[in-house]
Enzyme design. Sequence first.
Site, PDB file in Angstrom:
ATOM      1  N   GLU A  96       4.307 -11.867  13.309  1.00 17.49           N
ATOM      2  CA  GLU A  96       4.125 -12.336  11.935  1.00 17.49           C
ATOM      3  C   GLU A  96       4.898 -11.475  10.945  1.00 17.49           C
ATOM      4  O   GLU A  96       4.997 -10.260  11.106  1.00 17.49           O
ATOM      5  CB  GLU A  96       2.642 -12.322  11.570  1.00 17.49           C
ATOM      6  CG  GLU A  96       1.892 -13.461  12.260  1.00 17.49           C
ATOM      7  CD  GLU A  96       0.410 -13.497  11.919  1.00 17.49           C
ATOM      8  OE1 GLU A  96      -0.152 -14.593  11.916  1.00 17.49           O
ATOM      9  OE2 GLU A  96      -0.188 -12.433  11.676  1.00 17.49           O
ATOM     10  N   CYS A 131      -0.019  -3.322  18.603  1.00 20.18           N
ATOM     11  CA  CYS A 131       0.122  -1.893  18.291  1.00 20.18           C
ATOM     12  C   CYS A 131      -0.775  -1.099  19.227  1.00 20.18           C
ATOM     13  O   CYS A 131      -1.890  -1.531  19.539  1.00 20.18           O
ATOM     14  CB  CYS A 131      -0.271  -1.616  16.840  1.00 20.18           C
ATOM     15  SG  CYS A 131      -0.025   0.118  16.365  1.00 20.18           S
ATOM     16  N   SER A 226       6.498   2.531   6.816  1.00 25.68           N
ATOM     17  CA  SER A 226       5.129   3.044   6.792  1.00 25.68           C
ATOM     18  C   SER A 226       4.755   3.526   8.190  1.00 25.68           C
ATOM     19  O   SER A 226       4.975   2.831   9.171  1.00 25.68           O
ATOM     20  CB  SER A 226       4.183   1.925   6.355  1.00 25.68           C
ATOM     21  OG  SER A 226       2.840   2.354   6.442  1.00 25.68           O
ATOM     22  N   SER A 249       0.354   6.810   6.241  1.00 26.03           N
ATOM     23  CA  SER A 249      -1.018   6.303   6.177  1.00 26.03           C
ATOM     24  C   SER A 249      -1.980   7.459   6.416  1.00 26.03           C
ATOM     25  O   SER A 249      -2.051   7.990   7.516  1.00 26.03           O
ATOM     26  CB  SER A 249      -1.215   5.220   7.250  1.00 26.03           C
ATOM     27  OG  SER A 249      -0.414   4.106   6.953  1.00 26.03           O
ATOM     28  N   CYS A 372      -2.452  -6.383   4.271  1.00 21.61           N
ATOM     29  CA  CYS A 372      -2.290  -5.192   5.111  1.00 21.61           C
ATOM     30  C   CYS A 372      -3.315  -5.161   6.229  1.00 21.61           C
ATOM     31  O   CYS A 372      -4.508  -5.316   6.001  1.00 21.61           O
ATOM     32  CB  CYS A 372      -2.479  -3.943   4.273  1.00 21.61           C
ATOM     33  SG  CYS A 372      -1.028  -3.497   3.369  1.00 21.61           S
TER      34      CYS A 372
HETATM   35  N1  SAH Z   1       1.510   1.152  11.612  1.00 21.75           N
HETATM   36  C1  SAH Z   1       1.957   1.496  10.318  1.00 21.75           C
HETATM   37  C2  SAH Z   1       2.493   0.339   9.516  1.00 21.75           C
HETATM   38  C3  SAH Z   1       1.747  -0.974   9.585  1.00 21.75           C
HETATM   39  S1  SAH Z   1       0.183  -1.069   8.833  1.00 21.75           S
HETATM   40  C4  SAH Z   1       0.869   2.211   9.560  1.00 21.75           C
HETATM   41  O1  SAH Z   1      -0.274   2.154   9.976  1.00 21.75           O
HETATM   42  O2  SAH Z   1       1.203   2.856   8.573  1.00 21.75           O
HETATM   43  C5  SAH Z   1       0.525  -1.060   7.078  1.00 21.75           C
HETATM   44  C6  SAH Z   1      -0.629  -0.509   6.269  1.00 21.75           C
HETATM   45  O3  SAH Z   1      -1.781  -1.362   6.348  1.00 21.75           O
HETATM   46  C7  SAH Z   1      -1.093   0.860   6.756  1.00 21.75           C
HETATM   47  O4  SAH Z   1      -1.258   1.734   5.679  1.00 21.75           O
HETATM   48  C8  SAH Z   1      -2.414   0.528   7.395  1.00 21.75           C
HETATM   49  O5  SAH Z   1      -3.262   1.619   7.468  1.00 21.75           O
HETATM   50  C9  SAH Z   1      -2.930  -0.540   6.484  1.00 21.75           C
HETATM   51  N2  SAH Z   1      -4.056  -1.294   7.039  1.00 21.75           N
HETATM   52  C10 SAH Z   1      -4.356  -1.512   8.333  1.00 21.75           C
HETATM   53  N3  SAH Z   1      -5.491  -2.232   8.453  1.00 21.75           N
HETATM   54  C11 SAH Z   1      -5.940  -2.467   7.195  1.00 21.75           C
HETATM   55  C12 SAH Z   1      -7.056  -3.182   6.662  1.00 21.75           C
HETATM   56  N4  SAH Z   1      -7.918  -3.812   7.440  1.00 21.75           N
HETATM   57  N5  SAH Z   1      -7.184  -3.215   5.317  1.00 21.75           N
HETATM   58  C13 SAH Z   1      -6.286  -2.615   4.518  1.00 21.75           C
HETATM   59  N6  SAH Z   1      -5.202  -1.950   4.971  1.00 21.75           N
HETATM   60  C14 SAH Z   1      -5.017  -1.869   6.296  1.00 21.75           C
HETATM   61 FE1  SF4 Z   2      -1.137   0.304  14.340  1.00 23.72          FE
HETATM   62 FE2  SF4 Z   2      -0.802   0.803  11.711  1.00 23.72          FE
HETATM   63 FE3  SF4 Z   2      -2.740  -0.862  12.586  1.00 23.72          FE
HETATM   64 FE4  SF4 Z   2      -2.958   1.764  13.039  1.00 23.72          FE
HETATM   65  S1  SF4 Z   2      -2.937   0.754  11.025  1.00 23.72           S
HETATM   66  S2  SF4 Z   2      -3.366   0.131  14.533  1.00 23.72           S
HETATM   67  S3  SF4 Z   2      -0.823   2.321  13.379  1.00 23.72           S
HETATM   68  S4  SF4 Z   2      -0.539  -1.184  12.761  1.00 23.72           S
END
Ligand code: SAH
Ligand code: SF4
Length: 400
Positions: A96, A131, A226, A249, A372
Amino acid sequence: MATHTESVQPDPYTPDGLAQLLADEPAYRRDQVAEWLAKGIDDPAEMTNLSKDLRARLAEQMPARPRVLKVSESDGGLTRKVLLECGTAGAAEAVESVLMLYPATGDRSARAGSTARAGRATVCISTQAGCAMGCPFCATGQAGFRRQLTVGETVRQVTVMQRLLAGSDGAGELGSAGLPDGVPDYVTNVVFMGMGEPLANLDVTLEAVRWLHGPFGLSARSITVSTIGLVPGIVKLAELDLPITLAISLHAPDDDLRDDLVPANRQHPLAEVFGAARHYLQSTGRRVSFEYVMIDGVNTTLEQAASLRQLLATHMPSGSAHVNLIPMNPTPAVPWTAPSISDQRAFARVLDDGGISTTIRANRGNDIDAACGQLYANYQMASGRMLPAAVGAADRIAQR
Ligand code: SAH
Ligand code: SF4
Protein backbone atom coordinates in the site's frame (compact mmCIF):
# COMPACT_ATOMS: atom_id res chain seq x y z
CA MET A 1 20.69 -6.50 -2.57
CA ALA A 2 19.49 -9.78 -3.94
CA THR A 3 15.77 -10.35 -3.76
CA HIS A 4 13.53 -12.87 -5.52
CA THR A 5 12.44 -10.61 -8.33
CA GLU A 6 15.82 -9.03 -8.99
CA SER A 7 17.49 -12.36 -9.33
CA VAL A 8 14.96 -13.14 -12.07
CA GLN A 9 14.80 -9.78 -13.80
CA PRO A 10 17.37 -6.96 -13.69
CA ASP A 11 15.99 -3.86 -11.97
CA PRO A 12 16.31 -0.89 -14.36
CA TYR A 13 15.95 1.54 -11.46
CA THR A 14 19.48 0.63 -10.34
CA PRO A 15 22.62 1.49 -12.34
CA ASP A 16 23.68 -2.18 -12.30
CA GLY A 17 20.30 -3.46 -13.44
CA LEU A 18 20.15 -0.91 -16.25
CA ALA A 19 23.65 -1.87 -17.41
CA GLN A 20 22.69 -5.54 -17.35
CA LEU A 21 19.50 -4.99 -19.34
CA LEU A 22 21.29 -2.93 -21.97
CA ALA A 23 24.61 -4.76 -21.97
CA ASP A 24 24.61 -5.25 -25.76
CA GLU A 25 23.50 -1.71 -26.55
CA PRO A 26 25.51 1.49 -26.98
CA ALA A 27 26.05 3.33 -23.68
CA TYR A 28 23.70 6.22 -24.54
CA ARG A 29 20.75 3.80 -24.48
CA ARG A 30 21.07 3.65 -20.71
CA ASP A 31 20.52 7.41 -20.49
CA GLN A 32 17.56 7.19 -22.83
CA VAL A 33 15.85 4.46 -20.83
CA ALA A 34 16.72 6.13 -17.51
CA GLU A 35 15.17 9.38 -18.76
CA TRP A 36 11.91 7.66 -19.66
CA LEU A 37 11.74 5.92 -16.30
CA ALA A 38 12.36 9.19 -14.49
CA LYS A 39 9.42 10.71 -16.38
CA GLY A 40 7.23 7.90 -15.13
CA ILE A 41 7.15 6.24 -18.55
CA ASP A 42 7.91 2.64 -17.61
CA ASP A 43 6.18 0.79 -20.43
CA PRO A 44 8.86 0.13 -23.08
CA ALA A 45 6.15 0.41 -25.77
CA GLU A 46 6.02 4.14 -24.99
CA MET A 47 9.80 4.67 -25.24
CA THR A 48 9.58 6.05 -28.74
CA ASN A 49 13.27 6.73 -29.32
CA LEU A 50 14.16 3.02 -28.98
CA SER A 51 14.03 0.55 -31.83
CA LYS A 52 11.02 -1.73 -32.07
CA ASP A 53 13.17 -4.76 -31.33
CA LEU A 54 14.66 -3.24 -28.23
CA ARG A 55 11.23 -2.17 -27.01
CA ALA A 56 9.97 -5.70 -27.44
CA ARG A 57 12.96 -7.18 -25.62
CA LEU A 58 12.64 -4.71 -22.73
CA ALA A 59 8.94 -5.47 -22.44
CA GLU A 60 9.88 -9.08 -21.83
CA GLN A 61 12.81 -8.51 -19.54
CA MET A 62 11.82 -5.48 -17.44
CA PRO A 63 9.77 -6.09 -14.30
CA ALA A 64 6.18 -5.11 -15.05
CA ARG A 65 4.66 -1.96 -13.59
CA PRO A 66 2.90 -2.61 -10.27
CA ARG A 67 -0.77 -3.23 -10.90
CA VAL A 68 -3.24 -0.88 -9.26
CA LEU A 69 -5.69 -3.23 -7.53
CA LYS A 70 -7.72 -0.70 -5.62
CA VAL A 71 -7.95 3.03 -4.87
CA SER A 72 -9.70 4.23 -1.70
CA GLU A 73 -10.50 7.91 -1.16
CA SER A 74 -10.96 9.96 1.96
CA ASP A 75 -10.80 13.55 3.24
CA GLY A 76 -12.89 14.80 0.31
CA GLY A 77 -10.45 13.38 -2.24
CA LEU A 78 -7.36 14.84 -0.56
CA THR A 79 -6.17 11.39 0.58
CA ARG A 80 -6.03 8.34 -1.65
CA LYS A 81 -4.73 4.95 -0.70
CA VAL A 82 -3.56 2.76 -3.51
CA LEU A 83 -3.24 -1.01 -3.22
CA LEU A 84 -0.59 -2.25 -5.61
CA GLU A 85 0.49 -5.68 -6.61
CA CYS A 86 4.23 -5.83 -7.07
CA GLY A 87 6.45 -8.50 -8.53
CA THR A 88 5.87 -11.46 -10.76
CA ALA A 89 4.09 -14.73 -10.21
CA GLY A 90 5.58 -16.56 -7.27
CA ALA A 91 6.86 -13.35 -5.67
CA ALA A 92 3.80 -11.11 -6.09
CA GLU A 93 2.99 -9.07 -3.01
CA ALA A 94 0.32 -6.56 -2.13
CA VAL A 95 1.72 -3.22 -1.04
CA GLU A 96 0.00 0.00 0.00
CA SER A 97 0.99 3.59 -0.73
CA VAL A 98 -0.83 6.79 0.17
CA LEU A 99 -1.14 10.02 -1.78
CA MET A 100 -1.80 13.09 0.34
CA LEU A 101 -2.79 16.29 -1.44
CA TYR A 102 -2.35 19.67 0.21
CA PRO A 103 -3.93 22.56 -1.71
CA ALA A 104 -2.04 25.86 -1.87
CA THR A 105 -3.03 28.24 0.89
CA GLY A 106 -3.13 32.04 1.18
CA ASP A 107 -1.87 34.73 -1.13
CA ARG A 108 1.04 33.35 -3.08
CA SER A 109 2.13 36.78 -4.32
CA ALA A 110 3.51 36.46 -0.77
CA ARG A 111 4.67 39.40 1.21
CA ALA A 112 7.36 38.74 3.76
CA GLY A 113 5.83 37.02 6.75
CA SER A 114 2.89 35.72 4.77
CA THR A 115 1.84 32.22 5.68
CA ALA A 116 1.08 31.30 2.07
CA ARG A 117 2.17 27.80 1.08
CA ALA A 118 2.45 26.24 -2.31
CA GLY A 119 0.34 23.13 -2.90
CA ARG A 120 1.95 19.76 -2.30
CA ALA A 121 1.39 16.18 -3.41
CA THR A 122 3.09 13.85 -0.96
CA VAL A 123 3.44 10.12 -1.52
CA CYS A 124 3.93 7.82 1.47
CA ILE A 125 5.76 4.73 0.25
CA SER A 126 6.54 1.26 1.56
CA THR A 127 9.94 -0.43 1.46
CA GLN A 128 8.93 -3.87 2.68
CA ALA A 129 5.88 -6.08 2.39
CA GLY A 130 5.04 -6.25 6.08
CA CYS A 131 7.61 -5.49 8.80
CA ALA A 132 9.71 -7.59 11.15
CA MET A 133 10.09 -4.96 13.90
CA GLY A 134 6.97 -5.99 15.80
CA CYS A 135 5.97 -2.68 17.38
CA PRO A 136 2.79 -3.58 19.30
CA PHE A 137 0.78 -0.48 18.27
CA CYS A 138 1.32 -0.83 14.52
CA ALA A 139 -0.87 -2.79 12.11
CA THR A 140 2.02 -3.44 9.72
CA GLY A 141 3.98 -4.88 12.62
CA GLN A 142 1.15 -7.28 13.48
CA ALA A 143 1.08 -8.50 9.87
CA GLY A 144 4.65 -9.75 10.23
CA PHE A 145 7.33 -9.70 7.56
CA ARG A 146 6.70 -11.00 4.05
CA ARG A 147 9.59 -9.85 1.91
CA GLN A 148 11.87 -6.97 0.97
CA LEU A 149 10.77 -4.76 -1.91
CA THR A 150 13.22 -4.05 -4.71
CA VAL A 151 14.39 -0.55 -5.66
CA GLY A 152 12.02 -0.59 -8.62
CA GLU A 153 9.09 -1.72 -6.50
CA THR A 154 9.86 1.06 -4.04
CA VAL A 155 10.24 3.99 -6.44
CA ARG A 156 7.49 2.84 -8.78
CA GLN A 157 5.01 3.56 -6.01
CA VAL A 158 5.98 7.17 -6.71
CA THR A 159 5.88 6.96 -10.50
CA VAL A 160 2.51 5.19 -10.42
CA MET A 161 1.15 8.15 -8.42
CA GLN A 162 2.89 10.58 -10.77
CA ARG A 163 1.13 9.00 -13.74
CA LEU A 164 -2.19 8.96 -11.94
CA LEU A 165 -1.77 12.62 -10.96
CA ALA A 166 -0.87 13.66 -14.48
CA GLY A 167 -3.92 11.80 -15.75
CA SER A 168 -1.81 9.75 -18.12
CA ASP A 169 -3.58 6.59 -17.06
CA GLY A 170 -6.95 8.03 -17.97
CA ALA A 171 -9.65 9.71 -15.89
CA GLY A 172 -10.94 7.90 -12.89
CA GLU A 173 -7.96 5.69 -12.04
CA LEU A 174 -7.09 7.88 -9.12
CA GLY A 175 -10.61 7.52 -7.78
CA SER A 176 -13.92 9.06 -8.68
CA ALA A 177 -13.11 12.63 -7.69
CA GLY A 178 -11.03 14.83 -9.97
CA LEU A 179 -8.04 16.67 -8.56
CA PRO A 180 -9.06 19.35 -6.06
CA ASP A 181 -8.16 22.98 -6.87
CA GLY A 182 -4.75 24.25 -5.89
CA VAL A 183 -2.90 20.93 -5.83
CA PRO A 184 0.00 20.15 -8.13
CA ASP A 185 -0.45 17.47 -10.78
CA TYR A 186 2.96 15.99 -10.01
CA VAL A 187 4.62 14.51 -6.94
CA THR A 188 6.37 17.14 -4.79
CA ASN A 189 7.31 15.12 -1.67
CA VAL A 190 8.04 11.52 -0.75
CA VAL A 191 7.95 10.10 2.76
CA PHE A 192 9.26 6.63 3.57
CA MET A 193 6.53 6.06 6.17
CA GLY A 194 4.49 3.29 4.63
CA MET A 195 4.87 -0.41 5.29
CA GLY A 196 8.14 -1.67 6.63
CA GLU A 197 11.31 -0.39 8.25
CA PRO A 198 13.31 1.41 5.52
CA LEU A 199 16.66 0.92 7.26
CA ALA A 200 16.05 -2.83 7.53
CA ASN A 201 16.04 -2.80 3.71
CA LEU A 202 19.01 -0.49 3.72
CA ASP A 203 20.62 -0.87 0.29
CA VAL A 204 17.24 -0.58 -1.40
CA THR A 205 16.31 2.50 0.62
CA LEU A 206 19.65 4.21 -0.13
CA GLU A 207 19.34 3.44 -3.84
CA ALA A 208 15.69 4.56 -3.88
CA VAL A 209 16.62 7.87 -2.24
CA ARG A 210 19.43 8.35 -4.79
CA TRP A 211 17.01 7.69 -7.64
CA LEU A 212 14.31 10.01 -6.31
CA HIS A 213 16.83 12.78 -5.80
CA GLY A 214 18.85 12.11 -8.97
CA PRO A 215 16.90 11.02 -12.04
CA PHE A 216 13.44 11.77 -10.60
CA GLY A 217 14.60 15.22 -9.53
CA LEU A 218 13.10 15.74 -6.06
CA SER A 219 14.99 18.10 -3.78
CA ALA A 220 16.61 16.27 -0.88
CA ARG A 221 14.54 18.34 1.52
CA SER A 222 11.32 17.00 0.12
CA ILE A 223 12.33 13.41 0.91
CA THR A 224 11.80 12.04 4.44
CA VAL A 225 13.00 8.67 5.72
CA SER A 226 11.35 7.46 8.92
CA THR A 227 13.08 4.84 11.04
CA ILE A 228 12.58 3.08 14.30
CA GLY A 229 16.21 3.98 15.04
CA LEU A 230 18.42 1.38 13.39
CA VAL A 231 21.74 2.99 14.12
CA PRO A 232 23.99 1.49 11.40
CA GLY A 233 21.40 2.54 8.80
CA ILE A 234 21.30 6.12 10.10
CA VAL A 235 25.08 6.30 9.74
CA LYS A 236 24.83 5.05 6.13
CA LEU A 237 22.05 7.54 5.41
CA ALA A 238 24.33 10.34 6.62
CA GLU A 239 27.02 9.10 4.21
CA LEU A 240 24.67 9.74 1.27
CA ASP A 241 25.55 13.36 1.92
CA LEU A 242 22.10 14.58 0.93
CA PRO A 243 20.13 16.79 3.32
CA ILE A 244 17.07 14.54 3.32
CA THR A 245 14.86 14.71 6.40
CA LEU A 246 15.51 12.00 8.96
CA ALA A 247 12.55 11.13 11.18
CA ILE A 248 13.21 8.89 14.17
CA SER A 249 10.31 7.11 15.82
CA LEU A 250 10.84 7.63 19.54
CA HIS A 251 7.48 6.91 21.23
CA ALA A 252 8.81 6.73 24.79
CA PRO A 253 10.87 9.01 27.03
CA ASP A 254 12.87 6.19 28.66
CA ASP A 255 14.44 2.85 27.72
CA ASP A 256 12.17 0.86 30.01
CA LEU A 257 8.97 1.79 28.19
CA ARG A 258 10.66 1.98 24.79
CA ASP A 259 11.88 -1.61 25.12
CA ASP A 260 8.22 -2.64 25.04
CA LEU A 261 6.82 -0.13 22.54
CA VAL A 262 9.75 -0.42 20.13
CA PRO A 263 11.38 -3.84 20.50
CA ALA A 264 14.38 -2.68 18.39
CA ASN A 265 15.28 -0.50 21.40
CA ARG A 266 16.82 -3.59 23.01
CA GLN A 267 19.45 -3.59 20.24
CA HIS A 268 19.75 0.18 19.95
CA PRO A 269 18.83 1.93 23.20
CA LEU A 270 18.07 5.63 23.42
CA ALA A 271 21.61 6.88 24.08
CA GLU A 272 22.82 5.11 20.95
CA VAL A 273 19.89 6.35 18.86
CA PHE A 274 20.57 9.93 19.95
CA GLY A 275 24.27 9.48 19.18
CA ALA A 276 23.26 8.58 15.62
CA ALA A 277 20.80 11.52 15.46
CA ARG A 278 23.59 13.95 16.45
CA HIS A 279 25.90 12.37 13.90
CA TYR A 280 23.20 12.88 11.24
CA LEU A 281 22.75 16.50 12.29
CA GLN A 282 26.48 17.17 12.18
CA SER A 283 26.97 15.47 8.80
CA THR A 284 24.01 17.02 6.99
CA GLY A 285 23.19 20.18 8.93
CA ARG A 286 19.57 19.01 8.96
CA ARG A 287 17.34 19.26 12.00
CA VAL A 288 16.12 15.78 13.00
CA SER A 289 12.41 15.00 13.44
CA PHE A 290 11.27 12.76 16.27
CA GLU A 291 7.95 10.98 15.94
CA TYR A 292 5.98 10.12 19.02
CA VAL A 293 2.76 8.12 18.83
CA MET A 294 0.44 9.38 21.57
CA ILE A 295 -1.20 6.39 23.28
CA ASP A 296 -3.67 7.11 26.04
CA GLY A 297 -2.62 5.75 29.41
CA VAL A 298 0.73 4.55 28.04
CA ASN A 299 3.07 7.41 27.12
CA THR A 300 1.23 10.71 27.43
CA THR A 301 1.20 11.86 31.05
CA LEU A 302 2.54 15.34 31.78
CA GLU A 303 5.44 13.69 33.66
CA GLN A 304 6.29 11.73 30.52
CA ALA A 305 6.11 14.97 28.51
CA ALA A 306 8.58 16.55 30.94
CA SER A 307 10.88 13.50 30.67
CA LEU A 308 10.75 13.70 26.88
CA ARG A 309 11.60 17.40 27.01
CA GLN A 310 14.51 16.62 29.32
CA LEU A 311 15.68 13.74 27.12
CA LEU A 312 15.77 15.95 24.02
CA ALA A 313 17.44 18.81 25.88
CA THR A 314 20.13 16.41 27.15
CA HIS A 315 20.89 14.70 23.87
CA MET A 316 20.21 17.23 21.11
CA PRO A 317 21.71 20.70 20.65
CA SER A 318 19.15 23.44 21.24
CA GLY A 319 16.86 24.04 18.23
CA SER A 320 18.02 20.92 16.37
CA ALA A 321 15.06 18.66 17.11
CA HIS A 322 11.48 18.80 15.95
CA VAL A 323 8.81 16.63 17.56
CA ASN A 324 5.92 15.26 15.54
CA LEU A 325 3.18 13.94 17.80
CA ILE A 326 0.99 11.34 16.11
CA PRO A 327 -2.34 10.51 17.77
CA MET A 328 -2.58 6.70 17.95
CA ASN A 329 -4.58 5.38 15.00
CA PRO A 330 -6.88 2.40 15.50
CA THR A 331 -5.12 -0.91 14.79
CA PRO A 332 -7.06 -4.16 14.56
CA ALA A 333 -6.94 -6.13 17.82
CA VAL A 334 -4.82 -3.50 19.60
CA PRO A 335 -6.64 -2.11 22.63
CA TRP A 336 -4.95 1.32 22.66
CA THR A 337 -6.42 4.65 21.56
CA ALA A 338 -5.33 8.28 21.27
CA PRO A 339 -5.73 10.59 24.27
CA SER A 340 -8.35 13.37 24.18
CA ILE A 341 -7.55 16.44 22.11
CA SER A 342 -7.05 18.49 25.27
CA ASP A 343 -4.59 15.91 26.65
CA GLN A 344 -2.74 15.91 23.34
CA ARG A 345 -2.47 19.69 23.49
CA ALA A 346 -1.35 19.67 27.11
CA PHE A 347 1.42 17.20 26.20
CA ALA A 348 2.50 19.35 23.26
CA ARG A 349 2.51 22.47 25.41
CA VAL A 350 5.06 20.99 27.82
CA LEU A 351 7.45 20.49 24.91
CA ASP A 352 6.70 23.88 23.34
CA ASP A 353 7.25 25.63 26.65
CA GLY A 354 10.62 23.90 26.83
CA GLY A 355 11.58 25.53 23.52
CA ILE A 356 11.13 22.36 21.47
CA SER A 357 9.38 22.85 18.17
CA THR A 358 6.37 20.53 18.23
CA THR A 359 3.46 19.72 15.95
CA ILE A 360 0.50 17.41 16.36
CA ARG A 361 0.09 15.52 13.10
CA ALA A 362 -3.32 15.81 11.49
CA ASN A 363 -3.78 12.25 10.39
CA ARG A 364 -5.03 11.61 6.92
CA GLY A 365 -7.24 8.79 5.77
CA ASN A 366 -8.04 7.25 9.13
CA ASP A 367 -11.39 5.98 7.84
CA ILE A 368 -9.79 4.10 4.94
CA ASP A 369 -6.94 2.70 7.07
CA ALA A 370 -4.46 4.94 5.29
CA ALA A 371 -3.06 6.79 8.31
CA CYS A 372 0.27 6.13 10.05
CA GLY A 373 0.70 2.53 11.12
CA GLN A 374 -2.52 1.38 9.47
CA LEU A 375 -1.13 -0.07 6.29
CA TYR A 376 -1.21 -3.83 6.07
CA ALA A 377 -2.46 -4.32 2.52
CA ASN A 378 -4.95 -7.14 2.46
CA TYR A 379 -2.94 -9.50 4.60
CA GLN A 380 -4.79 -11.91 6.76
CA MET A 381 -3.62 -10.86 10.15
CA ALA A 382 -3.79 -14.11 12.10
CA SER A 383 -7.56 -13.65 12.43
CA GLY A 384 -7.08 -10.09 13.67
CA ARG A 385 -4.86 -10.94 16.64
CA MET A 386 -1.79 -9.17 17.95
CA LEU A 387 1.53 -10.98 17.66
CA PRO A 388 2.27 -12.99 20.83
CA ALA A 389 5.30 -10.82 21.62
CA ALA A 390 3.16 -7.71 21.23
CA VAL A 391 0.58 -9.10 23.65
CA GLY A 392 3.42 -9.64 26.14
CA ALA A 393 4.58 -6.05 25.71
CA ALA A 394 1.03 -4.71 26.13
CA ASP A 395 0.59 -6.79 29.32
CA ARG A 396 3.82 -5.48 30.81
CA ILE A 397 2.79 -1.92 29.98
CA ALA A 398 -0.63 -2.47 31.59
CA GLN A 399 1.03 -3.68 34.80
CA ARG A 400 3.33 -0.69 35.12
N1 SAH B 1 9.07 1.70 10.19
C1 SAH B 1 9.25 3.10 10.17
C2 SAH B 1 8.44 3.83 9.13
C3 SAH B 1 7.00 3.39 8.93
S1 SAH B 1 5.86 3.74 10.19
C4 SAH B 1 9.01 3.69 11.53
O1 SAH B 1 8.43 3.01 12.37
O2 SAH B 1 9.45 4.81 11.75
C5 SAH B 1 5.61 5.51 10.10
C6 SAH B 1 5.19 6.10 11.42
O3 SAH B 1 3.89 5.63 11.82
C7 SAH B 1 6.13 5.73 12.56
O4 SAH B 1 6.45 6.85 13.33
C8 SAH B 1 5.29 4.76 13.35
O5 SAH B 1 5.69 4.65 14.67
C9 SAH B 1 3.93 5.35 13.21
N2 SAH B 1 2.84 4.45 13.60
C10 SAH B 1 2.84 3.10 13.58
N3 SAH B 1 1.66 2.61 14.04
C11 SAH B 1 0.90 3.68 14.38
C12 SAH B 1 -0.42 3.83 14.89
N4 SAH B 1 -1.20 2.79 15.12
N5 SAH B 1 -0.87 5.09 15.11
C13 SAH B 1 -0.09 6.16 14.83
N6 SAH B 1 1.15 6.07 14.32
C14 SAH B 1 1.66 4.85 14.09
FE1 SF4 C 1 7.61 -1.66 11.51
FE2 SF4 C 1 7.52 1.02 11.81
FE3 SF4 C 1 5.35 -0.52 12.26
FE4 SF4 C 1 7.41 -0.61 13.96
S1 SF4 C 1 6.11 1.18 13.54
S2 SF4 C 1 6.28 -2.39 13.16
S3 SF4 C 1 9.13 -0.36 12.57
S4 SF4 C 1 6.37 -0.22 10.30
